[in-house]
Design an enzyme around this catalytic site. Structure first.
Site, mmCIF file in Angstrom:
data_model
loop_
_atom_site.group_PDB
_atom_site.id
_atom_site.type_symbol
_atom_site.label_atom_id
_atom_site.label_comp_id
_atom_site.label_asym_id
_atom_site.label_seq_id
_atom_site.Cartn_x
_atom_site.Cartn_y
_atom_site.Cartn_z
ATOM 1 N N ASP A 63 49.496 41.490 35.969
ATOM 2 C CA ASP A 63 48.949 42.375 37.009
ATOM 3 C C ASP A 63 47.928 43.273 36.316
ATOM 4 O O ASP A 63 48.289 44.058 35.428
ATOM 5 C CB ASP A 63 50.087 43.207 37.623
ATOM 6 C CG ASP A 63 49.588 44.166 38.686
ATOM 7 O OD1 ASP A 63 48.362 44.383 38.792
ATOM 8 O OD2 ASP A 63 50.431 44.722 39.409
ATOM 9 N N TYR A 159 35.502 49.890 48.323
ATOM 10 C CA TYR A 159 35.031 48.718 47.571
ATOM 11 C C TYR A 159 33.700 49.048 46.886
ATOM 12 O O TYR A 159 33.514 48.778 45.702
ATOM 13 C CB TYR A 159 34.880 47.512 48.507
ATOM 14 C CG TYR A 159 34.563 46.221 47.789
ATOM 15 C CD1 TYR A 159 35.570 45.470 47.188
ATOM 16 C CD2 TYR A 159 33.258 45.745 47.703
ATOM 17 C CE1 TYR A 159 35.285 44.281 46.524
ATOM 18 C CE2 TYR A 159 32.960 44.564 47.041
ATOM 19 C CZ TYR A 159 33.977 43.825 46.457
ATOM 20 O OH TYR A 159 33.684 42.651 45.790
ATOM 21 N N LYS A 163 33.227 49.027 42.807
ATOM 22 C CA LYS A 163 32.310 48.098 42.144
ATOM 23 C C LYS A 163 31.133 48.832 41.498
ATOM 24 O O LYS A 163 30.615 48.401 40.463
ATOM 25 C CB LYS A 163 31.819 47.047 43.142
ATOM 26 C CG LYS A 163 32.919 46.085 43.583
ATOM 27 C CD LYS A 163 33.463 45.287 42.407
ATOM 28 C CE LYS A 163 34.451 44.217 42.824
ATOM 29 N NZ LYS A 163 34.919 43.411 41.673
ATOM 30 N N THR A 196 34.676 31.779 48.649
ATOM 31 C CA THR A 196 35.992 31.826 47.967
ATOM 32 C C THR A 196 37.046 32.255 48.984
ATOM 33 O O THR A 196 36.699 32.738 50.071
ATOM 34 C CB THR A 196 35.996 32.873 46.829
ATOM 35 O OG1 THR A 196 35.949 34.181 47.426
ATOM 36 C CG2 THR A 196 34.848 32.719 45.862
#
Ligand code: NAP
Length: 260
Positions: A63, A159, A163, A196
């Site tokens: 993890d 997010y 990033k 993906t």
């Protein structure tokens, strides 16, 4: 001859999508590869394909948000392969739904930042330490950010923040290594929208899958989604000695998304 023959590599998030493509390509180009992920079942399938193709690889359950997991993984790398030269940090996640900033919960914020940014911090910290104990020291750390680490998008502030954090964190580590003459390069890759399982979740939010796919195809000036292999090819360049003068850089692979 392969482009990374004799190198020892680790790929996180290797059970799926971009990570699986990176692990397959690095192994095909001659690296010994440790796959790490949470998803044991999917990782086993990637591992079997690499071995069937003649590649050398192992799998270690991990993890990315757990420091003890990273310590154990680095000990396993050292015992099995004797060190580390290449790390591609692909493990990551995205929001489960779009939210207006006043509606974003702290738990959800911490989940995203915990996996994407803190996970990259822990990975880089422990990978760099092992690379510095490897003889000779020749390292390349590749952190997967996103085009959404460069430009904003409404509804996914956590997010974007995670990033964007990966992008600048990686530059700082690259400069620390350069300043101290540690022969480890650190770069980021900024994928655009790539086909993906993670992206399939976003497409599923459309209800009508065909409409969702068309929406994502049309986001790219080039007119279609990218494939995991498009990102793996960039990672292979950054992993190999062909990129020996490249550090602190950001490789954008996005079908023109950020060119506008
Ligand atoms: P993916 O297919 O979902 O693969 C991500 C892998 O990471 C999965 O196997 C996942 O396991 C694993 N993972 C998640 N949390 C983890 C944790 N805490 N510890 C260890 N492993 C964990 O996603 P992908 O699209 O290939 O994305 C790879 C990276 O590229 C991510 O960082 C993503 O943000 C970035 N990216 C993707 C796109 C895109 O369009 N696909 C665009 C830009 C950037 P589970 O399945 O069990 O969660």
């Amino acid at each position: 001859m392969g482009r990374v023959v004799g190198k020892i590599a680790l790929v996180s998030g290797a059970a799926s999508g971009i990570g699986a493509a990176c692990a397959r390509l690095l192994a095909a180009e001659g690296a010994k590869v440790m796959l790490v992920d949470l998803n044991d079942e999917m990782a086993a399938s990637v591992l079997a394909k690499i071995r069937a193709a003649g590649g050398e690889a192992e799998y270690h359950h991990l993890d990315v948000t757990s420091e003890p997991c990273w310590e154990a993984a680095m000990a396993a790398m050292e015992a099995r392969f004797g060190g580390l030269n290449i790390a591609v940090n692909c493990a990551g996640t995205s929001v489960t739904k779009l939210t207006f900033p006043t509606e974003t919960g702290l738990d959800e914020w911490r989940r995203i930042v915990g996996i994407n940014l803190e996970g990259t911090f822990l990975a880089t910290k422990h990978q760099l330490a092992l690379m510095m104990r490897t003889s000779p020291v020749v390292g390349s750390i590749i952190n997967i950010s996103s085009v959404l680490g460069i430009v904003g998008q409404p509804g996914i502030a956590s997010y974007n923040a995670s990033k964007g954090g990966v992008r600048l964190y990686s530059k700082s580590v690259a400069l620390s290594c350069a300043q101290d003459r540690v022969n480890v390069r650190v770069n980021t890759i900024h994928p655009g929208f790539i086909r993906t399982p993670l992206l399939e979740q976003s497409i599923a939010r459309f209800g009508d899958a065909e409409e969702g796919r068309k929406f994502y195809d049309n986001l790219q000036p080039i007119g279609h989604l990218g494939e995991p292999e498009d990102i793996a090819n960039g990672a292979l360049y950054l992993a190999s000695d062909e990129s020996r003068f490249v550090t602190g850089a950001e490789l954008v692979i996005d079908g023109g998304f950020t060119a506008r």
